[in-house]
Write a protein that holds these residues in place. Structure first.
Motif, PDB file in Angstrom:
ATOM      1  N   GLN A 102     -33.008  51.818  52.323  1.00  0.00           N
ATOM      2  CA  GLN A 102     -34.350  52.079  51.823  1.00  0.00           C
ATOM      3  C   GLN A 102     -35.389  51.538  52.802  1.00  0.00           C
ATOM      4  O   GLN A 102     -35.133  50.577  53.525  1.00  0.00           O
ATOM      5  CB  GLN A 102     -34.564  51.376  50.475  1.00  0.00           C
ATOM      6  CG  GLN A 102     -33.760  51.929  49.320  1.00  0.00           C
ATOM      7  CD  GLN A 102     -34.092  51.176  48.053  1.00  0.00           C
ATOM      8  OE1 GLN A 102     -35.109  51.414  47.430  1.00  0.00           O
ATOM      9  NE2 GLN A 102     -33.230  50.243  47.687  1.00  0.00           N
TER      10      GLN A 102
ATOM     11  N   ALA B  64     -37.753  49.687  52.116  1.00  0.00           N
ATOM     12  CA  ALA B  64     -38.009  48.290  51.770  1.00  0.00           C
ATOM     13  C   ALA B  64     -37.089  47.334  52.516  1.00  0.00           C
ATOM     14  O   ALA B  64     -37.437  46.184  52.765  1.00  0.00           O
ATOM     15  CB  ALA B  64     -37.847  48.088  50.260  1.00  0.00           C
TER      16      ALA B  64
ATOM     17  N   PHE C  59     -44.562  42.922  51.939  1.00  0.00           N
ATOM     18  CA  PHE C  59     -44.896  43.531  50.647  1.00  0.00           C
ATOM     19  C   PHE C  59     -45.760  42.650  49.746  1.00  0.00           C
ATOM     20  O   PHE C  59     -46.128  43.057  48.651  1.00  0.00           O
ATOM     21  CB  PHE C  59     -43.607  43.906  49.907  1.00  0.00           C
ATOM     22  CG  PHE C  59     -42.846  45.020  50.556  1.00  0.00           C
ATOM     23  CD1 PHE C  59     -43.187  46.337  50.324  1.00  0.00           C
ATOM     24  CD2 PHE C  59     -41.800  44.751  51.434  1.00  0.00           C
ATOM     25  CE1 PHE C  59     -42.490  47.375  50.926  1.00  0.00           C
ATOM     26  CE2 PHE C  59     -41.091  45.778  52.044  1.00  0.00           C
ATOM     27  CZ  PHE C  59     -41.446  47.097  51.803  1.00  0.00           C
TER      28      PHE C  59
ATOM     29  N   TYR D 168     -38.699  39.718  46.923  1.00  0.00           N
ATOM     30  CA  TYR D 168     -37.769  40.836  46.797  1.00  0.00           C
ATOM     31  C   TYR D 168     -37.457  41.114  45.326  1.00  0.00           C
ATOM     32  O   TYR D 168     -37.379  42.271  44.901  1.00  0.00           O
ATOM     33  CB  TYR D 168     -36.487  40.523  47.568  1.00  0.00           C
ATOM     34  CG  TYR D 168     -35.439  41.602  47.494  1.00  0.00           C
ATOM     35  CD1 TYR D 168     -35.700  42.878  47.976  1.00  0.00           C
ATOM     36  CD2 TYR D 168     -34.184  41.339  46.942  1.00  0.00           C
ATOM     37  CE1 TYR D 168     -34.728  43.874  47.903  1.00  0.00           C
ATOM     38  CE2 TYR D 168     -33.215  42.326  46.873  1.00  0.00           C
ATOM     39  CZ  TYR D 168     -33.494  43.598  47.354  1.00  0.00           C
ATOM     40  OH  TYR D 168     -32.541  44.573  47.284  1.00  0.00           O
TER      41      TYR D 168
ATOM     42  N   TYR E 133     -40.282  42.838  43.674  1.00  0.00           N
ATOM     43  CA  TYR E 133     -40.310  44.224  44.138  1.00  0.00           C
ATOM     44  C   TYR E 133     -39.327  45.073  43.337  1.00  0.00           C
ATOM     45  O   TYR E 133     -39.654  46.205  42.936  1.00  0.00           O
ATOM     46  CB  TYR E 133     -39.965  44.273  45.626  1.00  0.00           C
ATOM     47  CG  TYR E 133     -39.933  45.661  46.218  1.00  0.00           C
ATOM     48  CD1 TYR E 133     -41.095  46.252  46.700  1.00  0.00           C
ATOM     49  CD2 TYR E 133     -38.743  46.380  46.287  1.00  0.00           C
ATOM     50  CE1 TYR E 133     -41.077  47.533  47.244  1.00  0.00           C
ATOM     51  CE2 TYR E 133     -38.703  47.660  46.830  1.00  0.00           C
ATOM     52  CZ  TYR E 133     -39.876  48.226  47.302  1.00  0.00           C
ATOM     53  OH  TYR E 133     -39.845  49.492  47.834  1.00  0.00           O
TER      54      TYR E 133
ATOM     55  N   LYS F 142     -40.748  45.799  39.987  1.00  0.00           N
ATOM     56  CA  LYS F 142     -41.929  46.673  40.031  1.00  0.00           C
ATOM     57  C   LYS F 142     -41.557  48.105  40.401  1.00  0.00           C
ATOM     58  O   LYS F 142     -42.088  49.064  39.814  1.00  0.00           O
ATOM     59  CB  LYS F 142     -42.941  46.121  41.033  1.00  0.00           C
ATOM     60  CG  LYS F 142     -44.216  46.951  41.126  1.00  0.00           C
ATOM     61  CD  LYS F 142     -45.192  46.355  42.134  1.00  0.00           C
ATOM     62  CE  LYS F 142     -46.449  47.203  42.267  1.00  0.00           C
ATOM     63  NZ  LYS F 142     -47.388  46.662  43.268  1.00  0.00           N
ATOM     64  N   GLU F 143     -40.671  48.257  41.389  1.00  0.00           N
ATOM     65  CA  GLU F 143     -40.293  49.584  41.874  1.00  0.00           C
ATOM     66  C   GLU F 143     -39.023  50.054  41.159  1.00  0.00           C
ATOM     67  O   GLU F 143     -37.922  49.626  41.470  1.00  0.00           O
ATOM     68  CB  GLU F 143     -40.069  49.556  43.391  1.00  0.00           C
ATOM     69  CG  GLU F 143     -41.290  49.158  44.195  1.00  0.00           C
ATOM     70  CD  GLU F 143     -42.393  50.196  44.110  1.00  0.00           C
ATOM     71  OE1 GLU F 143     -42.081  51.395  43.919  1.00  0.00           O
ATOM     72  OE2 GLU F 143     -43.578  49.810  44.231  1.00  0.00           O
ATOM     73  N   GLU F 144     -39.204  50.928  40.201  1.00  0.00           N
ATOM     74  CA  GLU F 144     -38.097  51.358  39.339  1.00  0.00           C
ATOM     75  C   GLU F 144     -36.926  51.931  40.115  1.00  0.00           C
ATOM     76  O   GLU F 144     -35.760  51.637  39.840  1.00  0.00           O
ATOM     77  CB  GLU F 144     -38.606  52.383  38.324  1.00  0.00           C
ATOM     78  CG  GLU F 144     -37.567  52.819  37.319  1.00  0.00           C
ATOM     79  CD  GLU F 144     -38.123  53.791  36.299  1.00  0.00           C
ATOM     80  OE1 GLU F 144     -37.326  54.542  35.702  1.00  0.00           O
ATOM     81  OE2 GLU F 144     -39.353  53.813  36.107  1.00  0.00           O
ATOM     82  N   ASN F 145     -37.201  52.764  41.112  1.00  0.00           N
ATOM     83  CA  ASN F 145     -36.141  53.406  41.877  1.00  0.00           C
ATOM     84  C   ASN F 145     -35.335  52.389  42.672  1.00  0.00           C
ATOM     85  O   ASN F 145     -34.103  52.442  42.713  1.00  0.00           O
ATOM     86  CB  ASN F 145     -36.729  54.455  42.819  1.00  0.00           C
ATOM     87  CG  ASN F 145     -35.675  55.422  43.333  1.00  0.00           C
ATOM     88  OD1 ASN F 145     -34.851  55.901  42.575  1.00  0.00           O
ATOM     89  ND2 ASN F 145     -35.724  55.709  44.625  1.00  0.00           N
ATOM     90  N   ALA F 146     -36.045  51.434  43.300  1.00  0.00           N
ATOM     91  CA  ALA F 146     -35.364  50.385  44.064  1.00  0.00           C
ATOM     92  C   ALA F 146     -34.515  49.514  43.150  1.00  0.00           C
ATOM     93  O   ALA F 146     -33.384  49.148  43.485  1.00  0.00           O
ATOM     94  CB  ALA F 146     -36.382  49.530  44.808  1.00  0.00           C
TER      95      ALA F 146
END
Length: 367
Positions: free
Chosen positions: A125, A127, A154, A158, A161, A164-168
């Motif tokens: 990713q 990220a 960011f 981590y 993150y 916060k980031e649903e896909n990650a």
């Protein structure tokens, strides 16, 4: 005519150029593998049940024939990386098969797993890549001593993150579950005697409980506790001998005969690791006479003078993971001396290391 020493210097320069280019371009191996997995190439070739020609693969993928040479080149780099093998079918035709070394792509053993997009995607990713652009600045500026390169990139940790980031977060949980299935499958075979002799185990930082479920199903008389943060275990379904408990491992760990830590401690610095280990020691202390111990599954990096004791790929994997932990979370992979110091600081009297998990080992701690 070049003098011998001049020829030697030129040869060194050319070899140096090859080495630097090779290392700089290695990300292409990873991205090519990611592409193959997204295209489902391993499963397509496996299900073909015979060496698969380039033409057959193009048809199965639905790729425009104008890209035939490009697909050939993709498969060529994947063959070079050891994921596939090219076998001769006829005088003028070759076919692709999945390499034995990549047999993880498919297995009949349900306790093991496939190497698929869920395992590869998280580390490819943006990220994961972006923080490396901040590594130089992180080294040179004292103001960033209390931050990781990831936090510089960011402006959040981590872990924040991932929330916060649903896909990650989804990719992370999937990759953790995949690893837990693999580790759980090995554990019920290699650690059977331990689990048969105890009454309870708590999986500290057990995520969504994949490993706990495998252990609970394999040992129905064993009481299993999957322990993690509230937002992780909320809504998970318990069973007759498995419960999901919310809490903070820095504060307290549910009591059990065995506390299990699977690839948890490498996420944290030494001071934080000692806190976690002390809480685990408290959890198993009353079970000394019942086989009480802490079981850790982690990398044990060999010192430089002993590096030949492991194969080159295993050691490189350990060192790459160590850098990844440094950049993402401020953690590290440790050698035996570093582990021993942590265990002593946490109050443990002895430990035993058994390398049974590939690049990782089982470490047993006794209070």
């Amino acid at each position: 005519m070049e003098l011998p020493n001049q020829e030697n210097e030129m040869s060194k320069m050319l070899n140096g150029q090859v080495h630097i280019l090779n290392q700089s371009l290695k990300f292409i191996n990873s991205m090519s593998l990611k592409c193959a997995l997204h295209l489902n190439i391993p499963e397509i070739i496996k299900n073909h049940c015979a060496p698969m020609t380039l033409t057959e693969l193009i048809t199965a993928l639905g790729i425009n024939k104008s890209k035939a040479n490009c697909l050939f080149r993709l498969m060529r780099i994947l063959i070079n990386s050891g994921y596939f093998i090219s076998q001769k079918i006829s005088e003028n035709e070759q076919g692709y098969v999945v390499a034995p070394s990549a047999s993880f792509h498919s297995t009949k053993d349900a306790s093991l797993i496939r190497i698929d997009v869920s395992l590869v995607a998280p580390v490819l990713q943006p990220a994961f890549v972006k923080p490396w652009d901040y590594l130089t600045k992180w080294f040179l500026n004292e103001e960033f001593c209390d931050m990781t390169p990831f936090e510089m990139a960011f402006q959040m940790s981590y872990w924040e993150y991932l929330r916060k980031e649903e896909n990650a977060g989804r990719h992370f949980n999937e990759s953790v579950a995949i690893d837990a299935r693999l580790i759980g499958g090995v554990m019920i075979k290699e650690c059977r005697e331990i689990f048969e002799e105890i009454e309870s185990v708590v999986d500290v930082g057990g995520g969504t409980g994949t490993a706990s479920m495998i252990i609970a199903n394999a040992f129905p008389n064993l009481r299993c506790i999957n322990f993690d943060l509230e937002h992780v275990v909320d809504g998970l379904t318990s069973s007759e001998n498995l419960v999901h408990v919310a809490g903070d491992m820095f504060q307290a760990v549910p009591p059990a005969n065995v506390a299990l830590l699977k690839w948890i401690l490498h996420d944290w610095n030494d001071e934080e690791c000692v806190k976690i280990l002390k809480r685990c020691k408290e959890a198993v202390e009353s079970s000394k006479e019942k086989g009480g111990r802490v079981m850790i599954i982690e990398t044990v990096v060999n010192p430089d003078e002993k590096q030949k004791q492991v194969d080159e790929e295993t050691r490189e994997t350990q060192l790459l993971l160590d850098m990844l932990m440094m950049v993402l979370v401020g953690g590290k992979e440790r050698d035996e001396k570093e582990w021993g110091q942590l265990f002593a600081d946490a109050g443990f009297t002895r430990y035993k290391i058994t390398p049974i998990f590939g690049f990782r080992s089982l470490i047993q701690l006794y209070p």
